[in-house]
Design an enzyme around this catalytic site. Structure first.
Site, PDB file in Angstrom:
ATOM      1  N   CYS A   1      -1.513  -9.147  16.902  1.00  0.00           N
ATOM      2  CA  CYS A   1      -0.196  -8.506  16.946  1.00  0.00           C
ATOM      3  C   CYS A   1       0.927  -9.523  17.039  1.00  0.00           C
ATOM      4  CB  CYS A   1      -0.084  -7.578  18.144  1.00  0.00           C
ATOM      5  SG  CYS A   1      -1.268  -6.246  18.157  1.00  0.00           S
TER       6      CYS A   1
ATOM      7  N   LYS B   1      -5.265   6.455  10.021  1.00  0.00           N
ATOM      8  CA  LYS B   1      -3.937   6.158   9.499  1.00  0.00           C
ATOM      9  C   LYS B   1      -4.080   5.173   8.349  1.00  0.00           C
ATOM     10  CE  LYS B   1      -1.339   2.297  11.414  1.00  0.00           C
ATOM     11  NZ  LYS B   1      -0.900   1.578  12.575  1.00  0.00           N
TER      12      LYS B   1
ATOM     13  N   HIS C   1       4.070   1.529   2.162  1.00  0.00           N
ATOM     14  CA  HIS C   1       5.229   0.811   1.610  1.00  0.00           C
ATOM     15  C   HIS C   1       5.866   1.606   0.481  1.00  0.00           C
ATOM     16  CE1 HIS C   1       2.538  -2.746   2.803  1.00  0.00           C
ATOM     17  NE2 HIS C   1       3.543  -2.787   3.659  1.00  0.00           N
TER      18      HIS C   1
ATOM     19  N   CYS D   1      -6.273  -4.826  23.362  1.00  0.00           N
ATOM     20  CA  CYS D   1      -5.159  -4.488  22.484  1.00  0.00           C
ATOM     21  C   CYS D   1      -5.411  -3.126  21.847  1.00  0.00           C
ATOM     22  CB  CYS D   1      -4.999  -5.550  21.403  1.00  0.00           C
ATOM     23  SG  CYS D   1      -3.976  -4.988  20.034  1.00  0.00           S
TER      24      CYS D   1
ATOM     25  N   LYS E   1      -4.376  -1.269   6.253  1.00  0.00           N
ATOM     26  CA  LYS E   1      -5.278  -2.235   5.634  1.00  0.00           C
ATOM     27  C   LYS E   1      -6.406  -2.620   6.562  1.00  0.00           C
ATOM     28  CE  LYS E   1      -2.455  -5.654   7.561  1.00  0.00           C
ATOM     29  NZ  LYS E   1      -3.091  -5.452   8.869  1.00  0.00           N
TER      30      LYS E   1
ATOM     31  N   HIS F   1       0.841  -1.203   0.000  1.00  0.00           N
ATOM     32  CA  HIS F   1       0.000   0.000   0.000  1.00  0.00           C
ATOM     33  C   HIS F   1       0.875   1.250   0.000  1.00  0.00           C
ATOM     34  CE1 HIS F   1       0.844   0.535   4.249  1.00  0.00           C
ATOM     35  NE2 HIS F   1       0.355  -0.641   4.527  1.00  0.00           N
TER      36      HIS F   1
ATOM     37  N   HIS G   1      -5.993  -3.768  17.959  1.00  0.00           N
ATOM     38  CA  HIS G   1      -7.081  -4.618  17.474  1.00  0.00           C
ATOM     39  C   HIS G   1      -8.390  -4.469  18.244  1.00  0.00           C
ATOM     40  CE1 HIS G   1      -3.524  -6.527  15.703  1.00  0.00           C
ATOM     41  NE2 HIS G   1      -4.339  -6.775  14.716  1.00  0.00           N
TER      42      HIS G   1
ATOM     43  N   CYS H   1      -1.913 -11.026  22.278  1.00  0.00           N
ATOM     44  CA  CYS H   1      -2.823 -10.648  21.187  1.00  0.00           C
ATOM     45  C   CYS H   1      -2.399 -11.420  19.947  1.00  0.00           C
ATOM     46  CB  CYS H   1      -2.799  -9.150  20.911  1.00  0.00           C
ATOM     47  SG  CYS H   1      -3.773  -8.737  19.431  1.00  0.00           S
TER      48      CYS H   1
END
Ligand SMILES: [Zn+2]
Length: 636
Positions: free
Chosen positions: A128, A294, A20, A142, A297, A17, A145, A125
Site C-alpha cells: 500500500c 471487486k 479506469h 493489511c 488486478k 482496466h 494485502h 505495508c
C-alpha cells in the site's frame, strides 16, 4: 460558465482496466453534457508515475522506472481515443511543470509552518506504500494485502493536517453537496468524528529515489499525496496560468470510493493550507463487480474493456456502463447484462422506434418530411411537446446532480412514451384513407421531432449514434445542434427534408441457448403461469399508488432500504432494493404498493406493505406509474 472535470491520475503499476474506463467515460459524458450547455470545458486525466510500487513493477520487467512509466502511461493515452474519450490534457506526474508546482506548494506550506520534521515509528505495508494504525489492521494484517505490515522507524516530514479538521467539518456541513452522493459525505464526516492525525509526506532517499525531491531537504522525496493530488492544479498552470483562474473555481473531481479519504480529507486540507480555494464537488462512484470480487488486478479478475467494445460496439459499451451503474453504488458487470441492455434498450426501444418512424416516412411520403399546418400539429401532434420539455428538464437535473443513470432513464421514458404514441396513433391505418392524410402528416412530423430531440439527448453517452441518427433525419450534425438551448426549442425536422433510407442503429444480438442460459437463467416470461384466478381473487389485493417521501439505507442490511411513503396516509416500507436503487434517487418517485399485505418485521423495522417490482435476474425493477397520480389512488 466554465466547467472543469478531472479523473484521478491512474497509477502506472498496472494496465488500464474496466474501473479506469468507467471513471474516464463518465468524465467524458459530463464534459460533453457541459458543452451542450455552451460552457467552456476543461477535462483532465493522466497518470501517477512515482513511488516504490512503480519501481518494483519496473524491476519485475527488468526496466528502469523511466522507460517503464513511459510505456504504461502510453497504454492509458492510447485507450481514450478508442473509447471516444477526448481529454483536453493528459498530465503525467513526471512532467517537469508538475514537479515544479509540487515543490513550490511544499515550500509555501513549509514556510507557513504546516510541515514539520519528526521521528516516526509505525506499521508499514509495502504493497500500500503507507503506514497503518493498529486499528486499521484486520487481525494484524493489511486489509488489502493480507500481509503483516513491517515496523519501520524513521524521521520524516509531516503535514499538519490536524489543524484543518474543524475547518473541514464546517466546510462540509455548510456545503451539503461538496461530496456526493450523500453516503460518501456521511462517510467522510464519520472519519472526521475521530481526531485527524498529521500526514507523513516524505520518504528518505535511502528507501525511495523515484520521486520529487523536497525543496527544503535534499535527503527526501515527497511521497504520494502531495505529488499526486496537486496534479489537479498544476495541469491548469497554477499559480499564474490563465486556465487556473478560469477553471479552478469550477473544479469537480470524479473518483472511485477507494480514494475517498485522500480526496475528501487530505486534498481539501492541503488546498486550505496552500491558500488555494477548495474544489466545488467531489463525485464518488462505486465498484464494478465481476463475479464475486471487486474489479481489481490483484485478484486477476480483469475484463479488458476493449474486448466488450469490439464485440458489441463502443456506444453500446458506453451506454451500458452509464445506464447500468447507479452512480455511487456498486454494480455488476457481465457480458450477459450488457447484451440484455443492448437488446432491450438499444435494439428494441430506441432502434425499433427509429427505424419504424424513418421507414414510414419513406413509405407514406417518399422520404420527404411533410409540411404540417400549426393547427393540425396542435390537434394531432400526439401532445409530445410538454413531455419533451419535462424530459429535458429532468435530464438536466439528473446530470447536474451526477445521476447519469437517471438521465438515461429519463430519456428512455420518453422513448417509451413515443413507442406508445406510435401504437395509439396507428399511422398505418391513417395511411389507408385520404381523409386522414393531414392527420398522418401531423403524426409523422411529431414523431420525427421526437427523434430529433432524442438524438441530441443521447449525444454525451453515445456520440456516434447521435450523429448517425441526425444524419438519417436529414439534419446537419453541426455543433450547434447539440446545444441544450436549441433542443429546448422543440423544433421539427424541417418540412421538405429528404431522409436517407432507414438503418438499423443496433443489431439485436442473438444469444445461443447456452449463452441465454447464463444471461438470464430462469427466464421470467418462460416460467409456467400460475393457476387461473377470478376477478374476486384479484380484488382482494389492495394495490395503491404511493409517493416516496423519505428513503434511507437500513444499517447492517446490504440489500434493504427503508422508505417512508405517502399513500393518502404515511407508511413505512422496507424493500430489498438497496443494491439497485440509491435512496436519494427514489425520493419523489411514485411506486405501486400492495397496501393490505400483512405487516412484517425486517431488521427490527415494521414494513407495512410491499412494493411491486419486475423480478429481473439483474435485480428488481420497480414499477412506476406513467404519469403522476394522486397518492393513495387504487389500481384496478
Ligand atoms: Zn497493503
Amino acid at each position: 460558465m466554465p466547467f472543469y472535470i478531472t479523473t484521478p491520475i491512474y497509477y502506472v503499476n498496472a494496465r488500464p482496466h474496466l474501473g479506469h474506463a468507467y471513471t474516464t467515460i463518465v468524465a467524458d459524458v459530463v464534459r460533453r453534457y457541459h458543452q451542450m450547455r455552451a460552457e467552456e470545458v476543461f477535462f483532465l486525466t493522466g497518470t501517477d508515475e512515482h513511488g516504490d510500487k512503480v519501481v518494483r513493477a519496473a524491476q519485475k520487467e527488468g526496466l528502469e522506472p523511466r522507460p517503464y512509466v513511459d510505456r504504461i502511461s502510453q497504454l492509458f493515452r492510447d485507450l481514450w481515443p478508442d473509447l471516444n474519450v477526448i481529454p483536453d490534457h493528459f498530465i503525467r506526474t513526471t512532467d517537469p511543470d508538475h514537479m515544479e508546482v509540487v515543490r513550490r506548494v511544499l515550500q509555501k506550506i513549509y514556510a507557513a509552518g504546516d510541515i514539520y520534521y519528526s521521528e516516526y515509528e509505525g506499521l508499514y505495508c509495502f504493497g500500500c506504500e503507507r503506514f497503518y494504525t493498529e486499528r486499521e489492521l484486520v487481525e494484524g494484517k493489511c486489509p488489502d494485502h493480507r500481509t503483516e505490515p513491517e515496523v519501520i522507524r524513521e524521521a520524516n516530514y509531516f503535514f499538519r493536517m490536524s489543524r484543518y479538521q474543524g475547518w473541514l467539518i464546517d466546510h462540509i456541513q455548510t456545503h451539503p453537496d461538496f461530496i456526493r452522493p450523500e453516503r460518501y459525505r456521511n462517510e467522510v464526516l464519520a472519519f472526521l468524528r475521530e481526531p485527524l492525525g498529521d500526514l507523513c509526506i516524505s520518504r528518505p532517499k535511502s528507501r525511495l529515489t523515484w520521486g520529487i525531491t523536497l525543496p527544503f531537504d535534499e535527503r527526501y522525496v515527497t511521497y504520494v499525496w502531495f505529488d499526486a493530488l496537486l496534479n489537479y492544479v498544476s495541469a491548469l498552470g497554477y499559480p499564474d496560468g490563465g486556465r487556473f483562474h478560469t477553471f479552478w473555481p469550477a473544479a469537480q473531481h470524479i473518483v472511485a470510493k477507494d480514494i475517498l479519504k485522500p480526496h475528501g480529507i487530505y486534498w481539501p486540507c492541503m488546498l486550505k493550507a496552500a491558500g488555494i480555494p477548495v474544489y466545488r464537488h467531489l463525485n464518488v462512484h462505486g465498484y464494478w463487480n465481476v463475479e464475486q470480487g471487486k474489479m481489481s488486478k490483484s485478484i486477476g479478475n480483469v475484463v479488458e474493456p476493449l474486448q466488450m467494445k469490439d464485440r458489441y460496439g463502443l456506444d453500446a459499451f458506453r451506454f451500458f456502463l452509464v445506464r447500468e451503474m447507479t452512480f455511487g453504488l456498486d454494480s455488476n458487470f457481465s457480458e450477459a447484462a450488457l447484451v440484455q441492455r443492448l437488446n432491450a434498450d438499444l435494439a428494441n426501444d430506441l432502434g425499433n422506434l427509429f427505424s419504424r418512424v424513418v421507414s414510414m416516412t419513406h413509405k407514406y411520403f417518399g422520404g420527404v418530411v411533410p409540411e404540417v399546418a400549426p393547427e393540425m400539429a396542435r390537434q394531432f401532434g400526439l401532445g409530445l411537446g410538454p413531455e419533451a420539455l419535462r424530459t429535458v428538464a429532468e435530464y438536466e437535473q439528473a446530470l447536474e446532480g451526477f445521476e447519469l443513470q437517471k438521465a438515461m432513464a429519463v430519456v428512455w421514458e420518453f422513448i417509451g412514451r413515443m413507442n406508445k404514441a406510435v401504437d395509439v396513433a396507428v399511422p398505418w391505418e391513417l395511411a389507408k384513407k385520404k381523409a386522414t392524410l393531414r392527420q398522418l402528416e401531423a403524426v409523422m412530423s411529431s414523431l420525427l421531432k421526437g427523434l430529433r430531440l432524442i438524438s441530441g439527448l443521447i449525444y454525451p453517452v453515445m456520440p456516434d449514434t447521435a450523429g448517425r441518427m441526425q444524419k438519417h433525419l436529414g439534419l446537419d450534425p453541426a455543433a450547434s445542434f447539440y446545444l441544450l438551448e436549441e433542443l429546448k426549442k422543440w423544433q421539427p425536422v424541417p418540412a421538405g427534408t429528404r431522409l436517407p433510407k432507414a438503418v438499423m442503429l443496433f443489431p439485436r444480438i442473438e444469444t445461443t441457448p447456452a449463452e441465454a442460459e447464463t444471461a438470464s437463467p430462469p427466464k421470467a416470461a418462460a416460467a409456467a403461469l400460475k393457476p387461473e384466478i377470478n376477478i374476486e381473487d384479484f380484488g382482494r389485493i389492495d394495490l395503491r399508488v404511493a409517493t416516496v417521501v423519505k428513503a434511507e439505507a437500513v444499517p447492517k442490511a446490504r440489500k434493504l432500504l427503508k422508505l417512508e411513503i405517502d399513500m393518502g396516509e404515511r407508511r413505512t416500507i422496507v424493500a430489498g432494493i438497496a443494491e439497485h436503487y440509491a435512496p436519494e434517487s427514489l425520493i419523489g418517485r411514485q411506486l405501486i404498493v400492495v397496501a393490505n399485505l400483512k405487516p412484517a418485521k425486517l431488521m427490527g423495522i415494521l414494513s407495512q406493505g410491499m412494493l411491486l417490482a419486475a423480478g429481473e435476474d439483474a435485480g428488481p425493477v420497480l414499477i412506476m406509474p406513467d404519469k403522476t397520480v394522486r397518492p393513495g389512488t387504487a389500481l384496478r
